[in-house]
Scaffold this motif. Sequence first.
Motif, PDB file in Angstrom:
ATOM      1  N   LEU A 101       0.838  -1.194   0.000  1.00 20.39           N
ATOM      2  CA  LEU A 101       0.000   0.000   0.000  1.00 20.39           C
ATOM      3  C   LEU A 101       0.878   1.250   0.000  1.00 20.39           C
ATOM      4  O   LEU A 101       0.638   2.199  -0.771  1.00 20.39           O
ATOM      5  N   TYR A 104       2.430   1.710  -3.562  1.00 22.74           N
ATOM      6  CA  TYR A 104       1.553   2.258  -4.599  1.00 22.74           C
ATOM      7  C   TYR A 104       1.108   3.687  -4.277  1.00 22.74           C
ATOM      8  O   TYR A 104       0.943   4.507  -5.187  1.00 22.74           O
ATOM      9  N   GLN A 105       0.924   4.003  -3.022  1.00 29.95           N
ATOM     10  CA  GLN A 105       0.604   5.385  -2.654  1.00 29.95           C
ATOM     11  C   GLN A 105       1.760   6.315  -3.021  1.00 29.95           C
ATOM     12  O   GLN A 105       1.548   7.388  -3.597  1.00 29.95           O
ATOM     13  N   ALA A 108       2.080   6.691  -6.971  1.00 28.81           N
ATOM     14  CA  ALA A 108       1.066   7.587  -7.536  1.00 28.81           C
ATOM     15  C   ALA A 108       1.346   9.034  -7.161  1.00 28.81           C
ATOM     16  O   ALA A 108       1.277   9.931  -8.013  1.00 28.81           O
ATOM     17  N   THR A 121      -4.306   9.892  -1.944  1.00 30.44           N
ATOM     18  CA  THR A 121      -4.060   8.451  -1.896  1.00 30.44           C
ATOM     19  C   THR A 121      -4.663   7.788  -0.649  1.00 30.44           C
ATOM     20  O   THR A 121      -4.473   6.585  -0.450  1.00 30.44           O
ATOM     21  N   PHE A 124      -6.683   4.585  -1.215  1.00 28.97           N
ATOM     22  CA  PHE A 124      -6.071   3.409  -1.817  1.00 28.97           C
ATOM     23  C   PHE A 124      -6.164   2.239  -0.839  1.00 28.97           C
ATOM     24  O   PHE A 124      -6.074   2.420   0.383  1.00 28.97           O
ATOM     25  N   CYS A 126      -5.071  -2.139  -0.213  1.00 28.80           N
ATOM     26  CA  CYS A 126      -4.355  -3.353  -0.610  1.00 28.80           C
ATOM     27  C   CYS A 126      -4.808  -4.476   0.306  1.00 28.80           C
ATOM     28  O   CYS A 126      -4.655  -4.395   1.526  1.00 28.80           O
ATOM     29  N   VAL A 151      -5.224  -4.437  -5.388  1.00 24.50           N
ATOM     30  CA  VAL A 151      -4.832  -3.070  -5.055  1.00 24.50           C
ATOM     31  C   VAL A 151      -5.786  -2.127  -5.780  1.00 24.50           C
ATOM     32  O   VAL A 151      -5.918  -2.195  -7.010  1.00 24.50           O
ATOM     33  N   ASN A 152      -6.455  -1.296  -5.030  1.00 23.13           N
ATOM     34  CA  ASN A 152      -7.307  -0.254  -5.613  1.00 23.13           C
ATOM     35  C   ASN A 152      -6.578   1.066  -5.478  1.00 23.13           C
ATOM     36  O   ASN A 152      -6.278   1.506  -4.355  1.00 23.13           O
ATOM     37  N   TRP A 153      -6.294   1.682  -6.624  1.00 26.51           N
ATOM     38  CA  TRP A 153      -5.536   2.928  -6.620  1.00 26.51           C
ATOM     39  C   TRP A 153      -5.899   3.744  -7.833  1.00 26.51           C
ATOM     40  O   TRP A 153      -6.819   3.389  -8.582  1.00 26.51           O
ATOM     41  N   THR A 154      -5.185   4.831  -8.075  1.00 26.11           N
ATOM     42  CA  THR A 154      -5.358   5.634  -9.281  1.00 26.11           C
ATOM     43  C   THR A 154      -4.124   5.459 -10.147  1.00 26.11           C
ATOM     44  O   THR A 154      -3.002   5.762  -9.711  1.00 26.11           O
TER      45      THR A 154
END
Length: 216
Positions: A101, A104-105, A108, A121, A124, A126, A151-154
């Motif tokens: 997490l 990825y944060q 981004a 973020t 986000f 995970c 993983v949910n992110w942008t």
Amino acid sequence: MQFFNLRRLAVLVVMLSGASAVLAADIELAKNITVPAGWRGEQIPLPPSFAREMQFKGIEEARFSPGMFQEKSNSFFAYFFVFKLDPGTELTQKNIERELLTYYQGLASTIFKSRKKEIDTSGFTCKLTKATPVDPQKIYPQGLIEYAAKVNWTEPFVTQKPQTLNLIIQTWTDKTTGTGYLFACVSPQDMKANIWQSMRNIRDNFYRNLSRHTEK
């Protein structure tokens, strides 16, 4: 082994700026990775420059599919990475969720900032779920643990839109050296998509190569 053309994707300089700090001895990890033509990649230290808050320390080898940054491609944002982690690293489910997490944060945030844009973020996520490894060839390292993850992110590079990434994560610890390993295959595609078999084949070759080098 092919690498990213940074002239075509200059923003990755921010991500890869720490690559020169990786010790030459760690090049051994890359020797175990073989990929089809068109796959490109890089090695960076952990924690990476874009996610200094990560607690995992070691190196990352990543390889990116030919369609990694092509939105219409069936291999868009499909890639895999291997973490080689310092001895004593605790590869618990909770720790992996926290580290990915943060990863990825940070990624981004860094890419959006390089484009002078804002990104929140905090939403986000995970999430890992324990899975049963299927190893008919008997090539997996001893003690390997497998997880399915989301993983949910942008997605910051191309679409700058919300994206759900599917991950297959395998972890193990070398019993002799105490070195931790994490191998993750990543794609937004459904698990039945062809790209997953391609990445499994690459992963299988990695395990065979790693085993041969370990036996020497």
